[in-house]
Design an enzyme around this catalytic site. Sequence first.
Site, short mmCIF file in Angstrom:
data_model
loop_
_atom_site.label_atom_id
_atom_site.label_comp_id
_atom_site.label_asym_id
_atom_site.label_seq_id
_atom_site.Cartn_x
_atom_site.Cartn_y
_atom_site.Cartn_z
N ASP A 33 0.87 -1.08 -0.18
CA ASP A 33 -0.24 0.11 -0.15
C ASP A 33 0.83 1.11 0.13
O ASP A 33 1.79 1.35 0.57
CB ASP A 33 -0.73 0.05 1.05
CG ASP A 33 -2.12 -1.12 1.18
OD1 ASP A 33 -2.42 -1.36 0.05
OD2 ASP A 33 -2.58 -1.44 2.30
N HIS A 66 -0.72 -0.82 -4.82
CA HIS A 66 -1.81 -0.22 -4.34
C HIS A 66 -1.59 1.21 -4.28
O HIS A 66 -1.17 1.76 -3.11
CB HIS A 66 -2.59 -0.64 -3.31
CG HIS A 66 -3.80 -0.08 -3.29
ND1 HIS A 66 -4.66 -0.38 -2.19
CD2 HIS A 66 -4.76 0.66 -3.83
CE1 HIS A 66 -5.97 0.45 -1.90
NE2 HIS A 66 -5.85 1.02 -3.13
N GLY A 150 -6.46 4.24 3.50
CA GLY A 150 -5.57 4.54 4.39
C GLY A 150 -5.13 3.54 5.45
O GLY A 150 -4.74 2.33 4.90
N GLY A 153 -6.52 -2.03 9.22
CA GLY A 153 -7.31 -2.56 10.76
C GLY A 153 -8.61 -2.18 10.79
O GLY A 153 -9.39 -1.89 11.79
N ASP A 179 -10.23 -5.55 -0.75
CA ASP A 179 -9.37 -5.22 0.06
C ASP A 179 -9.85 -4.22 1.10
O ASP A 179 -10.76 -3.55 0.91
CB ASP A 179 -8.43 -4.43 -0.87
CG ASP A 179 -7.12 -3.76 -0.01
OD1 ASP A 179 -7.00 -4.33 1.04
OD2 ASP A 179 -6.43 -3.21 -0.59
N GLY A 180 -9.51 -4.89 2.32
CA GLY A 180 -9.98 -4.14 3.62
C GLY A 180 -11.00 -4.91 4.42
O GLY A 180 -11.96 -5.47 4.00
N GLY A 181 -10.75 -5.13 5.78
CA GLY A 181 -11.41 -5.67 6.64
C GLY A 181 -11.62 -7.39 6.44
O GLY A 181 -12.80 -7.76 6.84
N SER A 202 -4.46 -6.78 8.21
CA SER A 202 -4.37 -6.85 9.76
C SER A 202 -4.77 -8.43 10.33
O SER A 202 -4.16 -8.97 11.27
CB SER A 202 -5.48 -5.59 10.50
OG SER A 202 -6.63 -6.03 9.90
#
Length: 220
Positions: A33, A66, A150, A153, A179-181, A202
């Site tokens: 990232d 990314h 950003g 987590g 992507d994310g969570g 995370s």
Amino acid sequence: MIVVPAINCADSDCVKEKLLKAEEFGAEWAQIDIADGKFTNWKTWNNPEEISNLKSQISNLNLEIHLMIEEPQNIIDDWIKAGAKRIIVHLETVENFPPEADSFLAEKLKTENLKHCEIGLAINPDTSAKKLVPYLNQIKFVQILAVDPGLSGQKFQPQVLDKIKFLKSNYPDAIIEIDGGINLETAKLCKEAGADILVSGSYIWSSSNPKEAFKKLFEL
């Protein structure tokens, strides 16, 4: 499932450590990232030259970059030269470049450098998936962000599942990355909705056994 460990780091030591661990996992891909603190509220490490120097130690790992930055066109070539196999830019940052033949995006797709590197488009959670449609004749790889761009987590935003379903039902050839969570629970939901690739940060790195966490996602 294809699982991509996400590396969201403020310094080079962190990046190198996680890349080497991802190589040990047997991961095919790793995502780095890159955030500029402008498009995002968080700034990360960003030095393509250091990756070039690490190539011999991560020879089995394909790098996905990314770019969560306001002007991706300024550094895409640097990451291509560093050996990136896939570069993701945000639709929100290139919307001023319409998808005609003379656009930045179209011209970039024609460059010699991209023979060995793919460009994908990402959208934020509050951006409609329909905005990707005019670009799908040029780009088959899309990333749907399930958190605000950003810091790693953040909590998964379930409205993105409808975006996956919309794209997969109308554009079945599109490769959809989420992507994310991403954890075991949200990964299953994304897979059921039609996602092809899961990016997890995370959940993997905060685990007491990151290799095992990666394996559990991979085996879904």
